[in-house]
Write a protein that holds these residues in place. Structure first.
Motif, PDB file in Angstrom:
ATOM      1  N   SER A 182       1.010  -1.231  -0.233  1.00  0.00           N
ATOM      2  CA  SER A 182      -0.223  -0.098   0.285  1.00  0.00           C
ATOM      3  C   SER A 182       0.975   1.176   0.003  1.00  0.00           C
ATOM      4  CB  SER A 182      -0.899  -0.082   1.261  1.00  0.00           C
ATOM      5  OG  SER A 182      -0.049  -0.033   2.259  1.00  0.00           O
ATOM      6  N   ARG A 183       1.997   1.216  -0.008  1.00  0.00           N
ATOM      7  CA  ARG A 183       3.110   2.335  -0.005  1.00  0.00           C
ATOM      8  C   ARG A 183       2.825   3.521  -1.124  1.00  0.00           C
ATOM      9  NH1 ARG A 183       6.464   6.413  -0.055  1.00  0.00           N
ATOM     10  NH2 ARG A 183       8.535   6.010   1.037  1.00  0.00           N
ATOM     11  N   THR A 184       2.730   4.631  -0.917  1.00  0.00           N
ATOM     12  CA  THR A 184       2.347   5.355  -2.002  1.00  0.00           C
ATOM     13  C   THR A 184       4.034   6.051  -2.425  1.00  0.00           C
ATOM     14  OG1 THR A 184       1.953   7.314  -0.548  1.00  0.00           O
ATOM     15  CG2 THR A 184       0.071   6.263  -1.189  1.00  0.00           C
ATOM     16  N   PHE A 185       4.118   6.449  -3.934  1.00  0.00           N
ATOM     17  CA  PHE A 185       5.089   6.997  -4.155  1.00  0.00           C
ATOM     18  C   PHE A 185       5.186   8.345  -4.498  1.00  0.00           C
ATOM     19  CE2 PHE A 185       5.886   2.393  -4.941  1.00  0.00           C
ATOM     20  CZ  PHE A 185       7.140   2.262  -4.534  1.00  0.00           C
ATOM     21  N   HIS A 186       6.207   8.831  -4.647  1.00  0.00           N
ATOM     22  CA  HIS A 186       6.224  10.414  -4.915  1.00  0.00           C
ATOM     23  C   HIS A 186       7.285  10.555  -5.885  1.00  0.00           C
ATOM     24  CE1 HIS A 186       3.787  11.190  -1.489  1.00  0.00           C
ATOM     25  NE2 HIS A 186       4.644  10.595  -0.550  1.00  0.00           N
ATOM     26  N   VAL A 187       7.274  11.759  -6.652  1.00  0.00           N
ATOM     27  CA  VAL A 187       8.140  12.058  -7.632  1.00  0.00           C
ATOM     28  C   VAL A 187       9.523  12.293  -7.349  1.00  0.00           C
ATOM     29  CG1 VAL A 187       8.515  13.619  -9.663  1.00  0.00           C
ATOM     30  CG2 VAL A 187       6.216  13.085  -9.305  1.00  0.00           C
ATOM     31  N   GLY A 188      10.402  11.392  -7.816  1.00  0.00           N
ATOM     32  CA  GLY A 188      11.792  11.464  -7.287  1.00  0.00           C
ATOM     33  C   GLY A 188      12.233  10.324  -6.266  1.00  0.00           C
ATOM     34  N   ASP A 189      11.432   9.559  -5.836  1.00  0.00           N
ATOM     35  CA  ASP A 189      11.574   8.461  -5.131  1.00  0.00           C
ATOM     36  C   ASP A 189      12.352   7.340  -6.073  1.00  0.00           C
ATOM     37  OD1 ASP A 189      10.344   9.299  -3.028  1.00  0.00           O
ATOM     38  OD2 ASP A 189       8.542   8.139  -3.105  1.00  0.00           O
ATOM     39  N   VAL A 190      13.346   6.670  -5.218  1.00  0.00           N
ATOM     40  CA  VAL A 190      14.160   5.718  -5.938  1.00  0.00           C
ATOM     41  C   VAL A 190      13.942   4.240  -4.920  1.00  0.00           C
ATOM     42  CG1 VAL A 190      16.549   4.961  -6.430  1.00  0.00           C
ATOM     43  CG2 VAL A 190      16.070   7.404  -6.631  1.00  0.00           C
ATOM     44  N   PHE A 191      13.718   3.227  -5.854  1.00  0.00           N
ATOM     45  CA  PHE A 191      13.328   2.071  -5.090  1.00  0.00           C
ATOM     46  C   PHE A 191      14.009   1.132  -5.916  1.00  0.00           C
ATOM     47  CE2 PHE A 191      10.065   2.481  -8.119  1.00  0.00           C
ATOM     48  CZ  PHE A 191       9.832   1.380  -8.677  1.00  0.00           C
ATOM     49  N   THR A 192      14.265  -0.208  -5.321  1.00  0.00           N
ATOM     50  CA  THR A 192      14.935  -1.302  -5.845  1.00  0.00           C
ATOM     51  C   THR A 192      13.763  -2.475  -5.857  1.00  0.00           C
ATOM     52  OG1 THR A 192      15.775  -2.110  -3.689  1.00  0.00           O
ATOM     53  CG2 THR A 192      17.122  -0.500  -5.067  1.00  0.00           C
ATOM     54  N   VAL A 193      14.082  -3.411  -6.867  1.00  0.00           N
ATOM     55  CA  VAL A 193      13.256  -4.541  -6.936  1.00  0.00           C
ATOM     56  C   VAL A 193      14.274  -5.794  -7.301  1.00  0.00           C
ATOM     57  CG1 VAL A 193      11.633  -5.484  -8.234  1.00  0.00           C
ATOM     58  CG2 VAL A 193      11.336  -3.233  -8.024  1.00  0.00           C
ATOM     59  N   ARG A 194      14.053  -6.840  -6.477  1.00  0.00           N
ATOM     60  CA  ARG A 194      15.153  -7.877  -6.566  1.00  0.00           C
ATOM     61  C   ARG A 194      14.126  -9.018  -7.538  1.00  0.00           C
ATOM     62  NH1 ARG A 194      15.341 -12.237  -3.400  1.00  0.00           N
ATOM     63  NH2 ARG A 194      14.656 -11.135  -1.814  1.00  0.00           N
ATOM     64  N   LYS A 195      14.690  -9.360  -8.819  1.00  0.00           N
ATOM     65  CA  LYS A 195      13.991 -10.383  -9.421  1.00  0.00           C
ATOM     66  C   LYS A 195      15.218 -11.152  -9.792  1.00  0.00           C
ATOM     67  CE  LYS A 195      10.379  -8.398 -12.235  1.00  0.00           C
ATOM     68  NZ  LYS A 195      10.180  -7.957 -13.495  1.00  0.00           N
ATOM     69  N   GLY A 196      15.027 -12.420  -9.023  1.00  0.00           N
ATOM     70  CA  GLY A 196      16.159 -13.636  -9.561  1.00  0.00           C
ATOM     71  C   GLY A 196      17.391 -12.909  -8.892  1.00  0.00           C
ATOM     72  N   PRO A 197      18.523 -13.179  -9.745  1.00  0.00           N
ATOM     73  CA  PRO A 197      19.613 -12.718  -9.282  1.00  0.00           C
ATOM     74  C   PRO A 197      19.917 -11.125  -9.459  1.00  0.00           C
ATOM     75  CG  PRO A 197      20.027 -13.649 -11.188  1.00  0.00           C
ATOM     76  CD  PRO A 197      18.560 -13.570 -10.802  1.00  0.00           C
ATOM     77  N   VAL A 198      19.145 -10.444  -9.835  1.00  0.00           N
ATOM     78  CA  VAL A 198      19.575  -9.114 -10.465  1.00  0.00           C
ATOM     79  C   VAL A 198      18.640  -8.208  -9.570  1.00  0.00           C
ATOM     80  CG1 VAL A 198      19.517  -7.309 -12.057  1.00  0.00           C
ATOM     81  CG2 VAL A 198      20.034  -9.681 -12.545  1.00  0.00           C
ATOM     82  N   LEU A 215       3.887  10.680 -12.042  1.00  0.00           N
ATOM     83  CA  LEU A 215       2.829   9.681 -11.431  1.00  0.00           C
ATOM     84  C   LEU A 215       1.701   9.744 -12.307  1.00  0.00           C
ATOM     85  CD1 LEU A 215       2.831  10.772  -7.668  1.00  0.00           C
ATOM     86  CD2 LEU A 215       4.148   8.670  -8.859  1.00  0.00           C
ATOM     87  N   SER A 216       1.070   8.521 -12.268  1.00  0.00           N
ATOM     88  CA  SER A 216       0.019   8.408 -13.257  1.00  0.00           C
ATOM     89  C   SER A 216      -1.071   7.756 -12.509  1.00  0.00           C
ATOM     90  CB  SER A 216      -0.044   7.428 -14.461  1.00  0.00           C
ATOM     91  OG  SER A 216      -0.878   7.318 -15.217  1.00  0.00           O
ATOM     92  N   GLY A 217      -2.643   8.043 -12.920  1.00  0.00           N
ATOM     93  CA  GLY A 217      -3.487   7.663 -11.950  1.00  0.00           C
ATOM     94  C   GLY A 217      -3.998   6.260 -12.799  1.00  0.00           C
ATOM     95  N   ASN A 218      -3.630   5.823 -13.644  1.00  0.00           N
ATOM     96  CA  ASN A 218      -4.264   4.624 -14.456  1.00  0.00           C
ATOM     97  C   ASN A 218      -3.046   3.821 -15.051  1.00  0.00           C
ATOM     98  OD1 ASN A 218      -3.674   6.227 -16.278  1.00  0.00           O
ATOM     99  ND2 ASN A 218      -5.828   6.171 -17.318  1.00  0.00           N
ATOM    100  N   ARG A 219      -3.220   2.578 -15.428  1.00  0.00           N
ATOM    101  CA  ARG A 219      -2.250   1.697 -16.033  1.00  0.00           C
ATOM    102  C   ARG A 219      -1.963   2.399 -17.340  1.00  0.00           C
ATOM    103  NH1 ARG A 219      -0.327  -3.533 -15.476  1.00  0.00           N
ATOM    104  NH2 ARG A 219      -0.026  -4.516 -17.533  1.00  0.00           N
ATOM    105  N   LEU A 220      -0.495   2.218 -17.619  1.00  0.00           N
ATOM    106  CA  LEU A 220      -0.257   3.035 -18.733  1.00  0.00           C
ATOM    107  C   LEU A 220       0.446   1.875 -19.969  1.00  0.00           C
ATOM    108  CD1 LEU A 220       2.663   5.079 -17.010  1.00  0.00           C
ATOM    109  CD2 LEU A 220       0.491   5.729 -17.922  1.00  0.00           C
ATOM    110  N   GLY A 221       0.515   2.271 -21.089  1.00  0.00           N
ATOM    111  CA  GLY A 221       0.862   1.416 -22.119  1.00  0.00           C
ATOM    112  C   GLY A 221       2.603   1.128 -22.107  1.00  0.00           C
ATOM    113  N   ALA A 222       2.847   0.131 -22.456  1.00  0.00           N
ATOM    114  CA  ALA A 222       4.533  -0.085 -22.322  1.00  0.00           C
ATOM    115  C   ALA A 222       5.362   1.054 -22.998  1.00  0.00           C
ATOM    116  CB  ALA A 222       4.771  -1.478 -22.823  1.00  0.00           C
TER     117      ALA A 222
END
Length: 125
Positions: free
Chosen positions: A29-45, A54-61
């Motif tokens: 439920s964490r909200t993000f703000h412009v300028g926030d930096v976050f990390t995501v671990r997917k497998g070994p990377v 920020l966008s209020g809805n789902r974006l196209g790729a």
């Protein structure tokens, strides 16, 4: 922002501690703000992203680069490439355990590196 395929997969990643900001695990439920930096671990990377807008809805790729910047370090991308190469050089899935010949070949290959000493073989300037 298209890091994970579905919201439920993204929520599971947060609950399992794979999404972090400043070293702290994030809740779904964490909200993000412009300028926030976050990390995501997917497998070994561990990927690093910066929020640009920020966008209020789902974006196209194709629109994702306008809202989020990938600032993953080259070292992490190199880990991804090494993992990809290791997967290609390994045994095929479903082929079972190594045979005696395979085991001997592996042991011979590894023993070649046991005699290798970095301190003796390379000079430091």
């Amino acid at each position: 922002m298209r890091i994970y395929k579905t919201r439920s997969i993204a929520a599971d990643a947060c609950k399992n501690g794979r999404v972090k900001m400043n070293g702290a695990e994030l809740k779904p439920s964490r909200t993000f703000h412009v300028g926030d930096v976050f990390t995501v671990r997917k497998g070994p990377v561990t990927y690093t992203y910066k929020i640009l807008a920020l966008s209020g809805n789902r974006l196209g790729a194709k629109l994702v680069p306008e809202y989020m910047q990938d600032i993953t370090t080259p070292e992490q991308l190199q880990v991804l490439e090494l993992a990809r190469l290791a997967a290609q050089s390994g045994r095929d899935r479903g082929t079972g355990r190594p045979t005696k010949k395979d085991r001997r070949d592996i042991e011979t290959f590894i023993s070649d590196f046991d005699d290798f000493d970095l301190d003796d073989d390379f000079e430091t300037p």
